[in-house]
Structure formats: C-alpha cells, structure tokens
Enzyme design. Sequence first.
Site, PDB file in Angstrom:
ATOM      1  N   ASN A  10       1.017  -1.139   0.143  1.00  0.00           N
ATOM      2  CA  ASN A  10      -0.005  -0.107   0.255  1.00  0.00           C
ATOM      3  C   ASN A  10       1.261   1.447  -0.057  1.00  0.00           C
ATOM      4  OD1 ASN A  10      -1.865   1.953   0.592  1.00  0.00           O
ATOM      5  ND2 ASN A  10      -2.080   0.991   2.388  1.00  0.00           N
ATOM      6  N   TRP A  11       1.100   1.326  -1.240  1.00  0.00           N
ATOM      7  CA  TRP A  11       2.235   3.128  -1.428  1.00  0.00           C
ATOM      8  C   TRP A  11       1.353   4.170  -0.994  1.00  0.00           C
ATOM      9  CZ3 TRP A  11       4.728   2.448  -7.187  1.00  0.00           C
ATOM     10  CH2 TRP A  11       4.905   1.738  -6.856  1.00  0.00           C
ATOM     11  N   LYS A  12      -0.009   4.490  -0.302  1.00  0.00           N
ATOM     12  CA  LYS A  12      -0.113   5.714   0.244  1.00  0.00           C
ATOM     13  C   LYS A  12       0.107   6.348  -1.123  1.00  0.00           C
ATOM     14  CE  LYS A  12      -0.366   2.812   4.736  1.00  0.00           C
ATOM     15  NZ  LYS A  12       0.158   2.763   6.490  1.00  0.00           N
ATOM     16  N   HIS A  93      -9.174   1.188   5.114  1.00  0.00           N
ATOM     17  CA  HIS A  93      -8.481   1.915   5.784  1.00  0.00           C
ATOM     18  C   HIS A  93      -8.050   2.316   6.495  1.00  0.00           C
ATOM     19  CE1 HIS A  93      -3.680   3.035   6.514  1.00  0.00           C
ATOM     20  NE2 HIS A  93      -3.616   1.581   6.164  1.00  0.00           N
ATOM     21  N   GLU A  95      -6.826   5.530   7.760  1.00  0.00           N
ATOM     22  CA  GLU A  95      -5.999   6.128   7.145  1.00  0.00           C
ATOM     23  C   GLU A  95      -7.652   7.342   7.147  1.00  0.00           C
ATOM     24  OE1 GLU A  95      -2.161   5.844   5.865  1.00  0.00           O
ATOM     25  OE2 GLU A  95      -2.097   5.038   8.194  1.00  0.00           O
ATOM     26  N   GLU A 164      -5.544  -4.282  10.616  1.00  0.00           N
ATOM     27  CA  GLU A 164      -4.202  -3.876  10.904  1.00  0.00           C
ATOM     28  C   GLU A 164      -4.697  -2.995  11.963  1.00  0.00           C
ATOM     29  OE1 GLU A 164      -2.166  -2.302   7.075  1.00  0.00           O
ATOM     30  OE2 GLU A 164      -4.811  -1.368   7.284  1.00  0.00           O
ATOM     31  N   GLY A 170       2.800   2.035  10.564  1.00  0.00           N
ATOM     32  CA  GLY A 170       3.708   2.799  10.507  1.00  0.00           C
ATOM     33  C   GLY A 170       4.364   3.324  11.759  1.00  0.00           C
ATOM     34  N   SER A 210       3.665  -2.115  10.389  1.00  0.00           N
ATOM     35  CA  SER A 210       4.649  -2.597  10.844  1.00  0.00           C
ATOM     36  C   SER A 210       5.967  -3.822  10.193  1.00  0.00           C
ATOM     37  CB  SER A 210       5.115  -2.103  11.895  1.00  0.00           C
ATOM     38  OG  SER A 210       5.169  -1.045  11.665  1.00  0.00           O
ATOM     39  N   GLY A 231       2.667  -1.115   4.010  1.00  0.00           N
ATOM     40  CA  GLY A 231       2.647   0.343   4.346  1.00  0.00           C
ATOM     41  C   GLY A 231       4.224   0.749   3.318  1.00  0.00           C
ATOM     42  N   GLY A 232       5.088   1.243   4.597  1.00  0.00           N
ATOM     43  CA  GLY A 232       6.515   1.838   4.269  1.00  0.00           C
ATOM     44  C   GLY A 232       7.298   0.544   4.184  1.00  0.00           C
TER      45      GLY A 232
END
Length: 253
Positions: A10-12, A93, A95, A164, A170, A210, A231-232
Amino acid sequence: MAERPYIVGNWKMNGTRAMLSEARAIDRAAQRYMKVEVAVAPPYTLIHAVHKEAEQIGVGAQDCHAGPEGAHTGDINAPMVADAGAKFVILGHSERRQDHAETNDCINAKIESAIDAGLRVILCCGETLETRDAGKAEEFVLGQLKAALPKFEDPAERLTVAYEPIWAIGTGRTATADDIAAMHGAIRQLLVDTYGEEASAMVRILYGGSVKPENAREILATPEVGGALVGGASLSAESFLGIVVGASESDES
Ligand code: PGA
C-alpha cells in the site's frame, strides 16, 4: 499458511513516475515467487502506468467513491479505477476512516460499488491502542466487520480482510503473534458465521502494521495469517521483496 500467501503493498500518498522502476523490479522478482500472490496499490495517478508495466503483480487502488459518475469534484469511483487497470481496491483503511470520517455504512456502500465494477476488495479493520488497553479490541474489530461486510454468497474470489491495529501502523510496533492469532481466529469465526464454512474458507485474512523483512516470516507463520498489507516497507523493491521471500519460505514450513 495453507492458502497461497497474498502480499500487498500500500503505497499510500507516495510515488511519482520515478517509482515505476520500483514497480518494475517488484514485478520481475515476483515472477520467481509464483507461490506468492504479489500486488501493489499505488496512488490513483500511477495505477495505469503500473498496470502497463506489470506482467505478474496485481494492481489496485487505495479507495474509491461509492457513487456513479457525476458532480463530485476530486473523487474517483470504482468503474474509473477498474478502467485504469486496477483489479482490486483497499477499503476502510484506518487512515481513510480518520482523515475522511468514513463510517462502516459508507465503507459498505463502497464495497458494493467495487464488487459491481468487478473489483476485488481488501476490507481493513483495526483498533486503537485505547480500545486494546480497555480490553475491547475484538468486540470493536468484529463490530467494524459486521457493519461493513457485503452480503454476497460467494466471497472467495472477491473478498480479503486485513487486520491492522492502528497503533502498529507506521510505528515500528507489531502485535505479538498471540494477539494476531487470537484476532485472526475471531475474524475467521465471523466469516464462517456470515458466509458458511466452505464459502469463507478461501477468504484470506492479512495482517498489517509495521511488517518488514525482519518480522515477516514469524508473522506469516502465525495461524490464520494469509498474507500481509505492507505500507512503508513496500516503497522500495528491496524491502518489499524481502517480505515476499519471507512469505514463500513460511509457506514451506
Ligand atoms: P505500515 O502500514 O506497514 O507502514 O505500518 C501498513 C498499512 O497501513 O497498510
């Protein structure tokens, strides 16, 4: 893991066309790990370009509007992301829930529109640290899912759930294997109750928060973990592929 592990990046809100080289590298390497299903969800602006580069990996969107085309400045709906080359969409999600006040009802409407447009859906759920510390994590997460799960008979091909915990996204913190196993077990039971044993058996439950090459193997070997939403660590081919390798190896164990 019994089923084919599913590793989704997930590149956000990250990535310009310069990131296409990472997508190419991920795609080329994924061809060596065919036992793992690999996918990325870039920002809307890169969906078509990544789709054109990708021979092996799946390409998806990170959200979509629930409605038909019309006067909604700045919004993009499910048929539009499908037209750009997306095969799936991440919905609910944390966010999106936080930044855009998305409710379970709104997420349910988005799921229905995504399925109508022929997209697969990754439905996200997860609790805050406060909720976990109050001992209400399971009740909260199952409540999110009960309210958002679509009412179709055969979810296998179309639905993936991603657990999640918000406090692990993150932050470098991950839930313990016991916590993950307990929550995924509860989610599995809800899926069985909702869709029946046979129909729900193929619905994978991803863990996210993470996930990195260093912890991927242990997380992916946890009961009822069918893959990871990353993500990251999905922003560089090197770290993302470290997770794909972990998935291919935990599948052998
Ligand atoms: P993270 O994000 O891997 O950077 O924690 C996961 C997610 O939000 O999907």
